[in-house]
Design an enzyme around this catalytic site. Sequence first.
Site, PDB file in Angstrom:
ATOM      1  N   THR A 190       0.820  -1.213   0.000  1.00 28.15           N
ATOM      2  CA  THR A 190       0.000   0.000   0.000  1.00 28.15           C
ATOM      3  C   THR A 190       0.853   1.260   0.000  1.00 28.15           C
ATOM      4  OG1 THR A 190      -1.804  -1.148   1.127  1.00 28.15           O
ATOM      5  CG2 THR A 190      -1.809   1.250   1.224  1.00 28.15           C
ATOM      6  N   GLN A 214      -5.205  -1.883  -3.386  1.00 27.10           N
ATOM      7  CA  GLN A 214      -5.002  -0.546  -2.825  1.00 27.10           C
ATOM      8  C   GLN A 214      -4.087   0.255  -3.756  1.00 27.10           C
ATOM      9  OE1 GLN A 214      -4.305  -3.433  -1.322  1.00 27.10           O
ATOM     10  NE2 GLN A 214      -5.479  -3.604   0.574  1.00 27.10           N
ATOM     11  N   ASP A 224      -8.122   3.625  -1.136  1.00 27.56           N
ATOM     12  CA  ASP A 224      -6.981   4.228  -0.441  1.00 27.56           C
ATOM     13  C   ASP A 224      -6.408   5.436  -1.184  1.00 27.56           C
ATOM     14  OD1 ASP A 224      -7.437   2.076   1.167  1.00 27.56           O
ATOM     15  OD2 ASP A 224      -5.392   1.324   1.161  1.00 27.56           O
ATOM     16  N   ASP A 242     -12.303   3.004   1.777  1.00 30.88           N
ATOM     17  CA  ASP A 242     -11.376   3.638   2.726  1.00 30.88           C
ATOM     18  C   ASP A 242     -10.551   4.733   2.061  1.00 30.88           C
ATOM     19  OD1 ASP A 242     -12.264   1.658   4.507  1.00 30.88           O
ATOM     20  OD2 ASP A 242     -10.653   0.302   3.931  1.00 30.88           O
TER      21      ASP A 242
END
Length: 372
Positions: A133, A169, A192, A219
């Site tokens: 990530t 992500q 993300d 998210d």
Amino acid sequence: MPSHHPRTSLSRRGFLVAGAALGLLPAAPARADGGPRPFGRYGSPARRLTPATLYVDPHGRGDHTSVQAAVTAASGSGRTLVVAPGTYRETVVVDAGRTETTWIGASEDPRDVVIVYDNAAGTPKPGGGTYGTTGSATTTVQADGFTARWITFANDWLRADHPEITGTQAVAVKVQGDRSAFTHCRFLGHQDTLYADSIALGAFARQYYRDCYVEGDVDFVFGRATAVYERCHFRTLNRTDLTAAPYGFVLAPSTAVANPRGYLVTRSRVSSEAPDAYYKLARPWVPGSDPTARPMLTVRDTRLGPGIDAVAPYTDMSAAHPWQGQRFAEYRNTGPGAGIAVPENRPQLTDEQAGSATRETYLGDWTPWKEC
């Protein structure tokens, strides 16, 4: 951030200009459109604003043609980068030694200056392994005192292009420094998008986002920073790969338990491309690297559109860390997504508590709004 949902499969890569018609930002008063003055009112290499100013232009009319080249040249503290209109397809890292740096989009319209790349967490790295990530970020800011104005930070990685990758992500920008301020910027991605974090677990990095636009699905605003989002527009994307709610989650703070201030969203709005009630407002992230984290989020004086599930706006990321045990609260929100149908699902601040849920309390002796 982990996700139990597959990555959205979109036919469009044109989300680099998504949001342009949403009316968030006014037209630039002095547009640098690639003509004889690509740097607008901000000077040029022949007439620098200051000796510490560098100019970036993809057509060679500046000091450098890439943002990373300018960052590398701008060693030390207190440098300014004026960036001409263009799409800069590259990854950029501002390391911790380059403090008090300012980036300015020369046209004063963030749609004109786009820094974009397409790494995801599961993208293979040269030499082996994957980016993860953090490594997927198009732009990484580790230095304290960073300021950006009128710039788009984007990650245009799409799952439809890479069905073999499961680590979906894909971060547009990871911000770790203290006193990081973004005004009139856009953050574009899917999962993300905006990683508002700190340089280390024990570092309480303060960040300020004003008049910004952020879009995504899972998210898409997350991390452990102390971050204030003022007059920002959060936009949830539609998904064609899922047939049922939830499509995703707007915020996923991971505030350290010792940090008294997490995320504060104030005087902002949340809109959606998705069907009504298909998005959750937030879920707490307790990462494996900090199992004692106690995520904190306050959303106040903000319009929540119908895309937010008003009955159950919060959910768990892990059953071991239920959202009810975290520091989630609201105050005086409006709109269809803010209706209090089930009071226990929407903890509200008292007037007295709201008195300390302010940018001044969160950011202390740092007052970036005075410089906007």
